[in-house]
Design an enzyme around this catalytic site. Structure first.
Site, PDB file in Angstrom:
ATOM      1  CE1 TYR A 190      -7.563  -3.163  -3.841  1.00  0.00           C
ATOM      2  CE2 TYR A 190      -9.356  -3.713  -2.348  1.00  0.00           C
ATOM      3  CZ  TYR A 190      -8.814  -2.899  -3.322  1.00  0.00           C
ATOM      4  OH  TYR A 190      -9.532  -1.814  -3.783  1.00  0.00           O
ATOM      5  CB  SER A 191      -2.792 -10.132  -3.825  1.00  0.00           C
ATOM      6  OG  SER A 191      -3.391 -10.650  -4.986  1.00  0.00           O
ATOM      7  CB  CYS A 349       0.488 -11.363 -10.170  1.00  0.00           C
ATOM      8  SG  CYS A 349      -0.903 -10.701  -9.217  1.00  0.00           S
ATOM      9  CD  GLU A 389      -4.625 -13.980  -8.084  1.00  0.00           C
ATOM     10  OE1 GLU A 389      -4.959 -15.140  -7.765  1.00  0.00           O
ATOM     11  OE2 GLU A 389      -4.210 -13.139  -7.263  1.00  0.00           O
ATOM     12  CE1 TYR A 391      -4.378  -5.240 -11.538  1.00  0.00           C
ATOM     13  CE2 TYR A 391      -3.638  -7.401 -10.757  1.00  0.00           C
ATOM     14  CZ  TYR A 391      -3.421  -6.055 -10.939  1.00  0.00           C
ATOM     15  OH  TYR A 391      -2.229  -5.504 -10.506  1.00  0.00           O
TER      16      TYR A 391
END
Length: 391
Positions: A190-191, A349, A389, A391
């Protein structure tokens, strides 16, 4: 490796005004003829001494295996060197395969280096076999009740355990228990959603932005945490998706959903430390509706002088679907100007599905302003100014 975050006073800029010693409620600060010092055995990180100090000498910290004694500090002419080299990327232990796999997936499109002005990150301080233990001090829903999107703002406190992070880094959460085959549950990355000095300034804590996923072991474990619960944390991870520290840096932030986490950290860092920076912050943030956009309320309170906000919604009643790439095209003038500036950095992101549309939009905008996008993009990646980044 278990390091401590020790509070120290810089003898080079301390003016011996005695403010810190008078302020400290537990007598952790003392002095001799040469120096004012902090007794590590007494200091409880209350931070009462920070604000009154006229020079900032009191606001210094070092990561140590064993605390410096007061006798050692009495003899200093300057602070000791940072302990960063021992934890550099080249000397850090290898990441677990599961961490490497997650990071490789996130950076599949672009693997840029960090900006030249970024801070030096600590890496892999805590592993699955030796995790840090953090206590939950806050769990807040940041999307409206009744919406399908249950996103939480989680605040973790590390007490006296040093867990330094930079904006753009991630941490791993280890959900307890085992799979049906007896293997430990996989970690999830987790960022970090808070700046390096903590969710609360000058506190040893950090925050995460976590979406509950149906059937998700880690996300449901985290979203169900109560205040006072403890959780195993590994990392920190990530040495490239870091923010530039230069005050002239323009930062374009493009995100959906929980992809906003690192941008919250970057924005808070700029707000706290460089509120008068010349560089611009520009945010393109997409969600289905305002009720499903994380931090919608707090975002509205950020002044336009700090950040230019473009909040984009794809499921508004009686309105056509709009995604971040559509709004980017509509703001072609703004983005074209910034793309032509050598101080501009781009960060993307969120969901992997957004990546292609965002890049196509940047390509069209760049060409519209006489810029060769493939060449510009390659230069930005090489110089640490273009980061993805997803996902």
């Amino acid at each position: 490796m278990s390091l401590l975050r020790q509070h120290l006073i810089d003898p080079e800029i301390c003016i011996r005004c005695n403010t810190c010693e008078e302020t400290c409620p537990i007598d952790a600060v003392t002095h001799n003829e040469d120096n004012y010092v902090v007794d590590a055995e007494k200091c409880n990180y209350c931070m009462d001494c920070i604000a009154p100090c006229p020079t900032g000498a009191i606001d210094n910290w070092r990561l140590v295996n064993e605390p410096f004694t007061t006798e050692q500090q009495f003899g200093w002419d300057e602070l000791p060197e940072e302990n960063a080299d021992a934890l550099s990327d080249s000397e850090a232990p290898d990441e677990d395969d599961e961490v490497r796999e997650l990071l490789t997936l996130a950076h599949a499109g672009v693997r840029a280096r960090a900006p030249d002005s970024a801070g030096k990150p600590m890496l892999n301080m805590f592993t699955r076999s030796t995790p840090a233990r953090a206590r939950v001090v806050g769990n807040y829903r940041i999307t409206a009740e009744g919406t399908e999107s249950d996103i939480r703002h989680i605040v973790l406190d590390f007490g006296a355990t040093a867990f330094p992070v930079l904006e753009g880094q991630s941490v791993g959460i280890l959900p307890p228990g085992h799979t049906g085959t007896g293997k430990p549950h996989k970690m999830r990355l987790y960022s970090v959603a808070s700046p390096r000095d903590g969710e609360r300034p000058n506190h040893n804590n950090l925050s995460l932005t976590v979406k509950r996923v149906e059937g998700g072991v880690a996300s449901n474990f985290i979203c169900d945490l109560n205040k006072g619960d403890e959780v195993d944390v590994v990392g920190p991870f990530g040495d490239s998706f870091l923010m530039p520290e230069h005050p002239d840096a323009n930062i374009i932030m493009i995100c959906t959903g929980t992809g906003s986490a690192p941008f919250r950290a970057m924005t808070e860092r700029r707000r706290r430390r460089q509120p008068d920076a010349n560089g611009r912050l520009v945010l393109f943030f997409g969600a289905r509706t305002p009720n499903e956009l994380p931090y919608f309320g707090p975002l509205g309170k950020l002044p336009d002088s700090l950040i230019h906000k473009e909040l984009v919604f794809s499921r508004l009643p009686d309105a056509a679907k709009e995604y971040v790439q559509h709004r980017m095209s509509a703001r072609s003038g703004l983005l074209g100007e910034l793309l032509g500036d050598s101080h501009t950095h781009i960060y993307i992101c969120g969901l992997k599905g957004m990546e292609e549309g965002v890049e196509e939009s940047l390509h069209v905008i760049a060409e519209k302003h006489g810029l060769d996008w493939p060449e510009l993009r390659d230069d930005m990646v090489r110089l640490g100014r273009y980061h993805v980044e997803t996902y």
